[in-house]
Every structure is written in C-alpha cells, then in structure tokens.
Design a protein around this motif. Structure first.
Motif, PDB file in Angstrom:
ATOM      1  N   GLN A   4      -9.202   7.102   1.004  1.00 22.68           N
ATOM      2  CA  GLN A   4      -8.015   6.280   1.243  1.00 22.68           C
ATOM      3  C   GLN A   4      -8.182   5.381   2.464  1.00 22.68           C
TER       4      GLN A   4
ATOM      5  N   GLY B 157       0.051   5.012  -1.053  1.00 26.55           N
ATOM      6  CA  GLY B 157      -0.953   5.201  -0.012  1.00 26.55           C
ATOM      7  C   GLY B 157      -0.395   6.002   1.156  1.00 26.55           C
TER       8      GLY B 157
ATOM      9  N   LEU C  11      -4.876   0.218  -6.767  1.00 24.42           N
ATOM     10  CA  LEU C  11      -5.643   0.078  -5.532  1.00 24.42           C
ATOM     11  C   LEU C  11      -7.097  -0.232  -5.853  1.00 24.42           C
TER      12      LEU C  11
ATOM     13  N   TYR D 255       0.830  -1.206   0.000  1.00 26.00           N
ATOM     14  CA  TYR D 255       0.000   0.000   0.000  1.00 26.00           C
ATOM     15  C   TYR D 255       0.868   1.262   0.000  1.00 26.00           C
TER      16      TYR D 255
ATOM     17  N   LEU E 153      -7.734   1.390   2.099  1.00 26.63           N
ATOM     18  CA  LEU E 153      -6.811   0.638   2.941  1.00 26.63           C
ATOM     19  C   LEU E 153      -7.518  -0.524   3.626  1.00 26.63           C
TER      20      LEU E 153
END
Length: 502
Positions: free
Chosen positions: A374, A359, A398, A354, A378
C-alpha cells in the motif's frame, strides 16, 4: 503460605463456590517471583490437547449483562446516557460493584485485580519522553477518556444519589478509579460471544472471540489515533461502533485472567458453550510447563501500552527483541517526502480519492522489512501523469506496484524522516540497555529499538532495490520488483486473540 498465596487460595475457593470448576490435579496457580501480581498457571501433569483446565459459569463473568446496576438505573436511562456504548457502562458497573463491598457477588474477585499499572497511561511526562518517536503516546486516549468521565459517567453518578451516595463518590467514583477500572478492562477483559441459542436451542461449541477489548475500536488516524476514543477504550480496536450491539459482552472472566501470555507460547484457549466457558489446552502440555493463553503475537508497542510489559526473545537474525514487532509510517509523512514539484492541489485530490477507495492512512512495516504494497501504491498515485491518474480514477482501481527509482527515492526519504523522529540512534539504545535502567525506561527502549531496527532494514532493502535498478539495462527497469507484500492491519489482536492483559 504467604499472604498473597492465602488471598489467591481464598479467591479460588470463591470461584468454586460460585459454580466454577478447576481440574486441580492437572493445573495449579502460583506466584513465580516476589514481584507483586506475577502469578500464573502451571501444569501439574502431562496433558493432551483438548484437556479441560477449568470451567466458568457465564453467570460468574462480570459484564453489564450480569451486573444489576443497568436494571437499577433503568434500560431507557442506560441507553440515553450512552452507557451501552464502549466501555463506560462496564467501568461504571465495576465501580458500583466495588462500592457494594461484601454485598457484591464479585467482591472477592475484584479484590484480586491490580490497583497499579506499569502502562504508559500512568507514566509521568519524563517517562513518556522515552517513547518519543513511537506512536504509543498518541494512542493512549487519556484526554478523551477523561472527557467521557466528566461529561458522561460522572453526571449519571451525580443524578442518582440513591444508588451513588454523595460520600461514596470521592472514594469509588473518582477519575483515578475510572482510569484503574478502564485499565483493568484493557488488560484483562474478554469479548465473550453471546450464545444464539439462549432461548434453549442447542449449538455446537465455538471458540470465544477473546480479544481483550475485542470488538471495540481499533482506529488508526494520521495525527491522533485517540481522537475517536470516547470511553476509555483501546483506541486501536476498529470494530466498536460497527459491531452488532448484541454480538458480544465485554466481560471480566475470573480465573481465565490469571493465565499469562508471551510471544509464540499459546497452549490454552477459552471456548464457550451455552451456559459456561471452558479453558482447553490447544496442544499437549508437559508437567511443569506454564500454561499460556495468548492474545495474539502482538508487537512490543501494543504490549507496553495495554499490559505494561514487553517480550524480549532471541531474534532469528541475532539480538533480542520481539519477533512480532511492527513500525507504522503515517501517510502524512509520505506526503512530506514528495518532491516539491507535485502540486498541493494534486496531492489533496489523490489523498481524498485514495482514502475513498479504501487506502490506509497508516502504512505498516513488519519484521521481514519488506516494503508494504500500500505504501508503493500510494506513492505511485502521486507519480502518475494527469492522464494516467484520470484513467485510474475512472476505473476505480488502485494502480499496480511498479517500482522505479523516483518511487524508491520517495520511500527512502520517508523512511529517513521517520527514523529522525526518534531522539536516539540504534547504537545509543543498544548502549543504554547495558546500563542500570528503570523498568519503564528499559521497556520503552525495547519498543523504539525494535521499531528502528525494522526501519533500518526496510531502508537498506529500498536502497538495495534502487541500486539493482541502476545496474540494470534500461529496457528492464520498468519491471515490477518487491513490495508485493499484502499489508497487515495494525490491529495485531485478531478476532480470536486473548484479552487485554498484563
């Protein structure tokens, strides 16, 4: 005329003797109360947008470029000792110029700068306890600043007794003075872009990138945001080491730093030209109005950490606070909220991937209380099956923010854990504000109360979405809901926001 007003007039006379120009028919400087340092600028007549309030020769700004100290030490030594990195060099120049007294070009300017600050950098342990639960204390960078003083700046001073006499070190080059100068830079400096046509080419006027510490570090780390803060810099400024060395001069700008700032009030901004800087109105200003040069609509946590004050305004939903407040949720707290059924090895693998994919390890909730995209992304990674995770990693992209009950359960747990980091409740803080408080305690309460109100709203939002999902037929529960908000960076400063001030 009071002594303070006399000092202010003396300083303005110095500014004009140095080539600065002030439209005294349009703007005046004054003290607004008996509080020391509470000064600013007021319009003396109606002004249109684009009116030039004052002009500052570049030569009158105080920076490592204009101070003679770097040349006296020598360019090679200056770089070898890393005085060209971060703020250490400018701090040393300001110390040295102060030590020169009347022989310094900036002596009258330096005498106008504050020597005491209400920022948490100077609070004692008891006062700092009031900020527990916020991330303000983690971002002070005090230990790292003191390490730079002892390991970088002081050795330079002690190596050149011809420039820094031994008897002056205990007066002008102390750790206390280091913190004072660093706080002056944090609260009052501008990033002044260097003119590309310095050799004589003409360029059009451009706006100064005037963010206080502007392009220095703005790093958010999961455990200690000050870990990479070696030079008494603002630890939240993210571009320091990546910035082209010659793009900007972090500079003290006389007169420009007299203007105050408040949320949503900006009506003037600094612009640059090849040989001077100009403060221009950015909208029509009425006679009697204060002139504000805002550095962006910052949250109270940043205002307190940098300038020692908070903004308290009427909020759209009722109550008082700062409409620009945000609250941060660290990724490690999200990990702590995960179900124990997720293997630790999988968690670490996902975190590593990530972060490699760009991220953020700090998730930001804003005043609208929406769930940051985000954060949802996650958490979704942790809930993917091994096959789904491999597919996502192979694509190097992602996943989308598919919101379902398991994801929302983790969001809610993480928000509840974040709320528990504060030692007081919202109701406790509201009650405390009705009493007689010190300025430090009052400011700290507004910081933590603003954050907790956002957390409470986000928690209610997440619970409402979960309830809605529970009431839907099973064939519609997989639809995406909410949380498509783009995450705003925690650096609220913006590349063209004002100096670090008050």
């Amino acid at each position: 005329m009071t002594e303070r007003e006399t000092d202010l007039q003396s300083f303005l006379s110095w500014f004009q003797r140095g080539g600065g120009r002030i439209d005294t028919s349009a703007m005046g400087f004054c003290y607004f109360s008996q509080a020391e340092g509470d000064r600013g600028a007021v319009a003396l007549k109606d002004m249109p947008e684009g009116h030039v309030l004052f002009t500052i020769p570049r030569s009158l700004t105080l920076s490592t470029r204009n101070s003679s100290l770097p040349k006296l030490l020598g360019p090679r030594v200056w770089k070898e000792k890393r005085m060209d990195k971060g703020w250490a060099g400018l701090i040393l120049c300001m110390m040295w110029e102060t030590a020169q007294g009347l022989s310094s070009k900036w002596q009258e300017y330096l005498e106008t700068l504050p020597t005491t600050f209400e920022t948490p950098m100077f609070w004692d342990g008891i006062d700092l306890e009031e900020l527990k639960g916020t991330y303000v204390v983690d971002k002070l960078g005090k230990e790292e600043a003191e390490k730079t003083y002892n390991e970088t700046l002081l050795p330079v001073v002690e190596s050149r007794p011809d420039l820094f006499p031994a008897d002056s070190i205990a007066v002008h080059y102390t750790l206390e003075q280091y913190h004072v100068m660093g706080s002056r830079i944090l609260s009052r400096s501008f990033d002044v872009e260097r003119w590309e046509g310095e050799e004589g080419n003409e360029t059009e006027d451009s706006e100064v990138a005037d963010t206080s510490m502007g392009s220095a570090m703005d790093v958010d780390l999961p455990t200690s945001s000050s870990a990479d803060n070696p030079n008494h810099e603002d630890p939240e400024n993210e571009n320091s080491d990546d910035e082209e060395e010659d793009e900007v001069d972090v500079s003290m700008v006389p007169v420009a730093d007299l203007l105050n700032a408040r949320y949503g009030t900006e009506n003037a901004k600094l612009f640059y030209e090849p040989t001077e800087l100009k403060m221009l109105t950015t909208k029509p200003v009425k006679a009697g109005e204060q002139i504000w040069n805002t550095y962006g609509d910052l949250p109270n946590a940043k205002l307190l950490r940098r300038y020692g004050h908070v903004d308290v305004l009427e909020l759209p939903g009722g109550g008082k606070g700062n409409p620009g407040d945000v609250v941060e949720l660290r990724a490690d707290l999200v990990v702590s909220a995960l179900p124990p059924t997720i293997p630790k090895s999988k968690v670490q693998e996902i975190i590593d991937w990530y972060l490699e994919e760009g991220g953020d390890d700090v998730l930001v909730f804003e005043a609208d209380m929406e769930l940051p995209s985000q954060l949802l992304t996650l958490i979704r990674l942790f809930l993917l099956s091994p096959e789904e995770l491999k597919k996502v990693q192979d694509k190097g992209k992602l996943p989308k923010n598919k919101v379902d009950a398991p994801l929302l359960d983790i969001v809610i747990r993480a928000l509840q854990m974040r709320m528990q980091e504060y030692p007081t409740s919202i109701e406790d803080d509201e009650t405390l504000l009705t009493g007689d408080l010190s300025l430090k305690k009052r400011n700290a309460i507004f910081v933590r109360l603003g954050e907790k109100n956002i957390l409470r709203g986000a928690l209610q939002n997440a619970e409402a979405i979960r309830s809605t999902l529970a009431e839907q037929p099973s064939d519609t529960k997989d639809k995406e809901k909410g949380g498509n908000k783009n995450k705003r960076k925690t650096s609220s400063d913006g590349p063209a926001s004002k100096k670090s001030r008050r």
